[in-house]
Enzyme design. Structure first.
Site, PDB file in Angstrom:
ATOM      1  N   HIS A   1      89.724  44.094   6.785  1.00 53.96           N
ATOM      2  CA  HIS A   1      90.003  44.760   7.977  1.00 53.96           C
ATOM      3  C   HIS A   1      88.915  45.802   8.302  1.00 53.96           C
ATOM      4  O   HIS A   1      88.598  46.187   9.351  1.00 53.96           O
ATOM      5  CB  HIS A   1      91.312  45.570   8.029  1.00 53.96           C
TER       6      HIS A   1
ATOM      7  N   PRO B   1      89.793  38.358  13.898  1.00 56.64           N
ATOM      8  CA  PRO B   1      90.479  37.089  14.148  1.00 56.64           C
ATOM      9  C   PRO B   1      91.843  37.389  14.086  1.00 56.64           C
ATOM     10  O   PRO B   1      92.540  37.882  13.190  1.00 56.64           O
ATOM     11  CB  PRO B   1      89.976  36.195  13.005  1.00 56.64           C
TER      12      PRO B   1
ATOM     13  N   HIS C   1      96.274  35.437   2.384  1.00 57.85           N
ATOM     14  CA  HIS C   1      97.483  34.967   2.478  1.00 57.85           C
ATOM     15  C   HIS C   1      98.703  34.670   1.598  1.00 57.85           C
ATOM     16  O   HIS C   1      99.696  34.428   1.869  1.00 57.85           O
ATOM     17  CB  HIS C   1      97.599  34.113   3.948  1.00 57.85           C
ATOM     18  N   SER C   2      98.037  34.592   0.372  1.00 53.25           N
ATOM     19  CA  SER C   2      98.813  34.049  -0.690  1.00 53.25           C
ATOM     20  C   SER C   2     100.045  35.067  -1.207  1.00 53.25           C
ATOM     21  O   SER C   2     100.638  34.781  -1.866  1.00 53.25           O
ATOM     22  CB  SER C   2      97.993  33.636  -1.856  1.00 53.25           C
TER      23      SER C   2
ATOM     24  N   ASP D   1     103.298  32.921   1.883  1.00 56.33           N
ATOM     25  CA  ASP D   1     103.369  31.975   1.060  1.00 56.33           C
ATOM     26  C   ASP D   1     104.898  32.024   0.344  1.00 56.33           C
ATOM     27  O   ASP D   1     105.489  32.838  -0.134  1.00 56.33           O
ATOM     28  CB  ASP D   1     102.693  32.368  -0.112  1.00 56.33           C
TER      29      ASP D   1
ATOM     30  N   ASP E   1      97.334  32.909  -6.057  1.00 57.29           N
ATOM     31  CA  ASP E   1      97.077  31.662  -6.611  1.00 57.29           C
ATOM     32  C   ASP E   1      96.916  30.385  -5.406  1.00 57.29           C
ATOM     33  O   ASP E   1      96.658  30.942  -4.401  1.00 57.29           O
ATOM     34  CB  ASP E   1      98.145  31.343  -7.644  1.00 57.29           C
TER      35      ASP E   1
END
Length: 254
Positions: A4, A98, A129-130, A171, A179
């Site tokens: 960000h 985005p 995003h994991s 996730d 991961d």
């Protein structure tokens, strides 16, 4: 937080500036409303200023804290260069990050504008995003997608019936570990966010998703490389910018 910050005016800690009456900042914009952890940066800065005043920038603290957060969450360990300086501008008008429904092509262009390639994009979006969560209001389009895994869809719908816009994990397999599990989820139509799922569908990115889903070592290597690369976006060095005494305000009090 680092994404960000770096994707607006470069890695200059402009995100950290608090808004003031009549003077909004990047922090006050909608795309940055989900960012957390400012108090951690504050505490690190407090201790550093006590030990070695005006030496370590807020921009470097963000980068180092991100590196350590990745390692603590089971992700790869990597070294990052330091020497960044803090920016002198923080305006909501500069924020154009985005969003969760951005098309893959537009996302590729957004990353390319920062000097990052398609592989970097898939690595950072999936890897970022994991861990973490998302409010139900931000993925209603996925709940209405008939292609989404039916079991997951039913579970998410049940959660999202609760009041006050609840959150769910991005996730669904290993939500506290950095991961490659999210890439396997994407291949099974279990991506929660639209941009995540589209990475597994678009012909320019689905091969990368498959490679990461099958090879965690490859993902870890590429994620570390992409993080270091992102941390170099338009950094201020030398006499440019400043080293803030307080990460939330410019040294001149503006």
């Amino acid at each position: 937080m680092q994404f960000h910050d770096c994707f607006v005016r470069g890695c200059d800690a402009s995100l950290l500036i608090d808004p003031r009456p009549g003077r909004p900042s990047e922090k006050s914009t909608g795309p940055n409303a989900s960012v957390r952890g400012y108090e951690i940066i504050d505490e690190a800065k407090r201790q550093l200023e006590a030990a070695c005043p005006r030496t370590v920038s807020c921009a470097d603290i963000v980068t180092l804290a991100t590196r350590d957060s990745v390692a603590l969450a089971g992700g790869p360990r990597f070294s990052v260069p330091t020497g960044r300086r803090d920016g002198l501008r923080s305006s909501p008008n500069d924020v154009n990050l985005p969003g969760p429904t951005i098309p893959v092509g537009a996302s590729i262009q957004a990353f390319a504008a920062q000097g990052m390639n398609t592989n970097d994009m898939v690595t950072l979006i999936g890897g970022g995003h994991s861990v973490g969560s998302i409010h139900c209001s931000l993925f209603q389009d996925r709940l209405n997608d008939p292609a989404m895994d039916r079991t997951l869809n039913a579970r998410l719908r049940n959660t999202c019936r609760s009041p006050n816009d609840p959150s769910v994990f991005l996730d669904q397999r290993t939500p506290f570990i950095v991961d490659n599990a999210i890439y396997g989820e994407i291949r099974r139509q279990r991506g929660v966010m639209r941009i995540d799922q589209n990475l597994g569908l678009d012909r320019s990115t689905r091969g990368i998703v498959s490679s990461f889903a099958q090879n965690n070592a490859l993902f870890r290597k590429r994620f570390a490389e992409a993080m270091v690369k992102m941390g170099r976006i338009r950094v201020l060095t030398g006499r440019s910018g400043e080293i803030r005494r307080n990460c939330r305000v410019f040294n001149n009090g503006r």
